[in-house]
Design a protein around this motif. Structure first.
Motif, PDB file in Angstrom:
ATOM      1  N   SER A  24      -4.493  13.275   2.634  1.00 52.47           N
ATOM      2  CA  SER A  24      -3.647  13.248   3.822  1.00 52.47           C
ATOM      3  C   SER A  24      -4.442  13.806   5.005  1.00 52.47           C
ATOM      4  O   SER A  24      -5.457  14.495   4.828  1.00 52.47           O
ATOM      5  CB  SER A  24      -2.390  14.083   3.590  1.00 52.47           C
ATOM      6  OG  SER A  24      -2.732  15.460   3.554  1.00 52.47           O
TER       7      SER A  24
ATOM      8  N   GLU B 186      -6.739   7.849  -4.574  1.00 52.58           N
ATOM      9  CA  GLU B 186      -5.808   8.377  -3.582  1.00 52.58           C
ATOM     10  C   GLU B 186      -6.576   8.878  -2.376  1.00 52.58           C
ATOM     11  O   GLU B 186      -7.593   9.556  -2.508  1.00 52.58           O
ATOM     12  CB  GLU B 186      -4.987   9.522  -4.175  1.00 52.58           C
ATOM     13  CG  GLU B 186      -3.844   9.056  -5.020  1.00 52.58           C
ATOM     14  CD  GLU B 186      -2.899  10.207  -5.325  1.00 52.58           C
ATOM     15  OE1 GLU B 186      -2.692  11.070  -4.459  1.00 52.58           O
ATOM     16  OE2 GLU B 186      -2.390  10.225  -6.442  1.00 52.58           O
ATOM     17  N   ARG B 187      -6.068   8.526  -1.206  1.00 50.41           N
ATOM     18  CA  ARG B 187      -6.689   8.985   0.026  1.00 50.41           C
ATOM     19  C   ARG B 187      -6.069  10.317   0.401  1.00 50.41           C
ATOM     20  O   ARG B 187      -4.853  10.491   0.321  1.00 50.41           O
ATOM     21  CB  ARG B 187      -6.474   7.964   1.132  1.00 50.41           C
ATOM     22  CG  ARG B 187      -7.167   6.640   0.829  1.00 50.41           C
ATOM     23  CD  ARG B 187      -6.825   5.569   1.812  1.00 50.41           C
ATOM     24  NE  ARG B 187      -7.111   5.997   3.166  1.00 50.41           N
ATOM     25  CZ  ARG B 187      -6.769   5.308   4.244  1.00 50.41           C
ATOM     26  NH1 ARG B 187      -6.118   4.171   4.118  1.00 50.41           N
ATOM     27  NH2 ARG B 187      -7.052   5.762   5.447  1.00 50.41           N
TER      28      ARG B 187
ATOM     29  N   GLN C 245      -6.679   2.074  -6.856  1.00 48.96           N
ATOM     30  CA  GLN C 245      -7.414   2.620  -5.726  1.00 48.96           C
ATOM     31  C   GLN C 245      -7.339   4.148  -5.778  1.00 48.96           C
ATOM     32  O   GLN C 245      -6.299   4.708  -6.120  1.00 48.96           O
ATOM     33  CB  GLN C 245      -6.808   2.119  -4.409  1.00 48.96           C
ATOM     34  CG  GLN C 245      -6.845   0.609  -4.261  1.00 48.96           C
ATOM     35  CD  GLN C 245      -8.264   0.082  -4.162  1.00 48.96           C
ATOM     36  OE1 GLN C 245      -9.131   0.730  -3.590  1.00 48.96           O
ATOM     37  NE2 GLN C 245      -8.514  -1.067  -4.748  1.00 48.96           N
TER      38      GLN C 245
END
Length: 94
Positions: free
Chosen positions: A59, A56-57, A54
């Motif tokens: 912050s 990275e989202r 997935q």
């Protein structure tokens, strides 16, 4: 005079030939089994067998920095929201 074993195989030659053929056919069978197992266990047949990485989202602070850089929020609102995030503590894992 003609000798039947002159320059031919003796008992050791036949034994080594037998062992060599057994090893060869054993490797052929193992290769076929591994190929079939690989083809059967593809992601289409076994969902979740190969996890898809997935992305990275970012912050919440990175999102605020991007919004500030785009001019969506001003410096005071950015500072207020960053302070609110930092006072709330780290986000819960999930």
């Amino acid at each position: 005079m003609m000798y039947w074993n002159d320059h031919g195989m003796n008992g050791w030659g036949f034994g080594l030939m037998t062992v060599g053929m057994l090893l060869f056919w054993g490797l052929v069978v193992v290769a076929i089994v591994l190929l079939i197992r690989h083809l059967v266990h593809t992601p289409q047949h076994a969902p979740g067998a190969y996890p898809v990485p997935q992305p990275e989202r970012p912050s919440p602070e990175q999102l605020l920095a991007e919004r500030f850089a785009r001019g969506e929020i001003d410096a005071d609102e950015n500072r207020h929201r960053v302070d609110a995030l930092r006072s709330a503590g780290p986000p819960a894992a999930g």
